[in-house]
Design an enzyme around this catalytic site. Structure first.
Site, PDB file in Angstrom:
ATOM      1  N   ASP A  88     -31.910  75.385  44.872  1.00  0.00           N
ATOM      2  CA  ASP A  88     -31.688  74.390  46.386  1.00  0.00           C
ATOM      3  C   ASP A  88     -30.367  73.158  46.130  1.00  0.00           C
ATOM      4  O   ASP A  88     -29.732  73.542  44.112  1.00  0.00           O
ATOM      5  CB  ASP A  88     -32.560  73.176  45.645  1.00  0.00           C
ATOM      6  CG  ASP A  88     -33.360  72.288  46.638  1.00  0.00           C
ATOM      7  OD1 ASP A  88     -33.859  73.434  47.125  1.00  0.00           O
ATOM      8  OD2 ASP A  88     -34.856  72.260  45.954  1.00  0.00           O
ATOM      9  N   LYS A 118     -31.170  77.340  48.333  1.00  0.00           N
ATOM     10  CA  LYS A 118     -31.863  76.597  49.633  1.00  0.00           C
ATOM     11  C   LYS A 118     -31.378  75.709  50.191  1.00  0.00           C
ATOM     12  O   LYS A 118     -30.796  74.710  49.514  1.00  0.00           O
ATOM     13  CB  LYS A 118     -34.118  76.450  49.712  1.00  0.00           C
ATOM     14  CG  LYS A 118     -33.983  75.951  50.700  1.00  0.00           C
ATOM     15  CD  LYS A 118     -35.713  75.720  49.949  1.00  0.00           C
ATOM     16  CE  LYS A 118     -35.644  74.815  48.492  1.00  0.00           C
ATOM     17  NZ  LYS A 118     -35.448  72.985  49.461  1.00  0.00           N
ATOM     18  N   GLU A 120     -31.303  72.695  53.060  1.00  0.00           N
ATOM     19  CA  GLU A 120     -32.159  71.320  54.069  1.00  0.00           C
ATOM     20  C   GLU A 120     -31.058  71.698  55.415  1.00  0.00           C
ATOM     21  O   GLU A 120     -30.474  71.700  55.179  1.00  0.00           O
ATOM     22  CB  GLU A 120     -32.653  70.045  53.291  1.00  0.00           C
ATOM     23  CG  GLU A 120     -33.021  69.757  52.437  1.00  0.00           C
ATOM     24  CD  GLU A 120     -34.031  69.159  52.119  1.00  0.00           C
ATOM     25  OE1 GLU A 120     -33.841  68.473  52.469  1.00  0.00           O
ATOM     26  OE2 GLU A 120     -34.013  68.835  50.860  1.00  0.00           O
ATOM     27  N   GLU A 186     -42.603  72.023  55.587  1.00  0.00           N
ATOM     28  CA  GLU A 186     -42.737  70.798  54.247  1.00  0.00           C
ATOM     29  C   GLU A 186     -43.011  69.326  55.356  1.00  0.00           C
ATOM     30  O   GLU A 186     -42.513  68.920  56.271  1.00  0.00           O
ATOM     31  CB  GLU A 186     -42.063  70.043  53.805  1.00  0.00           C
ATOM     32  CG  GLU A 186     -42.078  68.958  52.670  1.00  0.00           C
ATOM     33  CD  GLU A 186     -41.347  68.433  51.539  1.00  0.00           C
ATOM     34  OE1 GLU A 186     -41.569  67.495  50.395  1.00  0.00           O
ATOM     35  OE2 GLU A 186     -40.150  69.702  51.825  1.00  0.00           O
TER      36      GLU A 186
END
EC number: 2.1.2.11
Length: 281
Positions: A88, A118, A120, A186
């Site tokens: 992340d 990763k 967001e 999510e």
């Protein structure tokens, strides 16, 4: 997919090709011992910024730093042979723009040995994803509830209900078009997750989404019952390790206080120990 049978490590293209095939198994890891346990069973191991909450006692993921992610990434790397390792990007390490994102993602990959990062965000991150993938950095995207935006959302609410579903769909389509090799969905409504999975060309990895997703991910401390501060609705507990650990610790403390530990088999005599050939150890 299956991480058993063969020594070759999974790659981002392998995961991308898993679209519509056997479900992708993903869990988080933050330490070498846990990574070793996950490796035979997982296709993807995510070094998640959830580490801040489950291992460092932070109230959210917002306080996680790049140095923290790199430290835990290095530890996880030592425990993996087969699974694809994704790290992340923490809050504040990529939002400024593509150049900042590339600089920090390149550092993460170089120092941890991970195969992908990763980040967001949906449409707002499409340009950054395109910039990274065009320069050799594979990206797993993350849409729906994005915990780094918890303050903007006003909490950890389900995203994509009603008309808001169109926004989440656009986000998923945007990251796929930008070159992400997969996307985490999510905390979105099950029908929406099912529809996104059907309509976009890259694998979806659900967490609080749908069994129809191309894969599933959970925080390992949640599913093993090690993190007990709270339990999200989407978590299934497959073990209760906190209870087992507490019982073991209590038994140890009792033995120490009653001088039952160490027992004779745990201590050493002052006599040499015989070995083969009659020589003393």
């Amino acid at each position: 997919m299956s991480a058993t049978g063969g020594a070759k490590s999974f790659t981002p293209p392998d995961i991308a090709k898993a679209k519509g095939k056997a479900p992708i198994v993903c869990l988080t890891a933050y330490t070498t011992p846990i990574a070793r346990l996950l490796d035979p069973h997982c296709d993807v191991v995510l070094v998640g910024d959830s580490v801040g909450m489950v291992m460092h006692g932070l109230p959210s993921t917002l306080g996680v730093t790049l140095d923290m992610m790199i430290m835990h990434g290095k530890a996880v790397r030592r425990g993996l042979e087969r699974a694809l390792m994704v790290v992340d990007m923490p809050f504040g390490s990529y939002e400024e723009g593509p150049e900042q994102a590339f600089r920090n993602a390149a550092r993460v990959m170089a120092e941890t040995g991970c195969a992908a990062v990763k980040l967001e965000g949906g449409e707002s991150m499409a340009e950054t994803i395109r910039f990274l993938t065009g320069r050799g950095i594979p990206v797993m995207a993350h849409v729906g509830l994005t915990p780094q935006a918890v303050n903007a959302f006003g909490g950890y609410q389900v995203q994509g209900r009603g008309e808001d579903g169109d926004r989440v769909m656009r986000d998923a389509q945007a990251v796929a078009k930008a070159g992400a090799f997969s996307v985490v969905l999510e905390k979105v409504p099950e029908p929406l997750a099912r529809r996104i999975t059907k309509e976009i060309p890259i694998p979806t990895i659900g967490i609080g989404a749908s069994p129809a997703c191309d894969g599933q991910v959970l925080v390992v401390d949640d599913m093993l019952g090690m993190f007990t501060d709270f339990r999200p609705k989407f978590v299934k507990r497959y073990a209760e390790l906190a209870e087992a650990a507490e019982a073991g610790i209590a038994a140890y403390a009792k033995d120490v206080r009653q001088r039952r530990f160490p027992a004779p088999e745990h201590v050493f005599s002052d006599m040499p120990k015989p070995v083969k050939g009659g020589e003393a150890a």
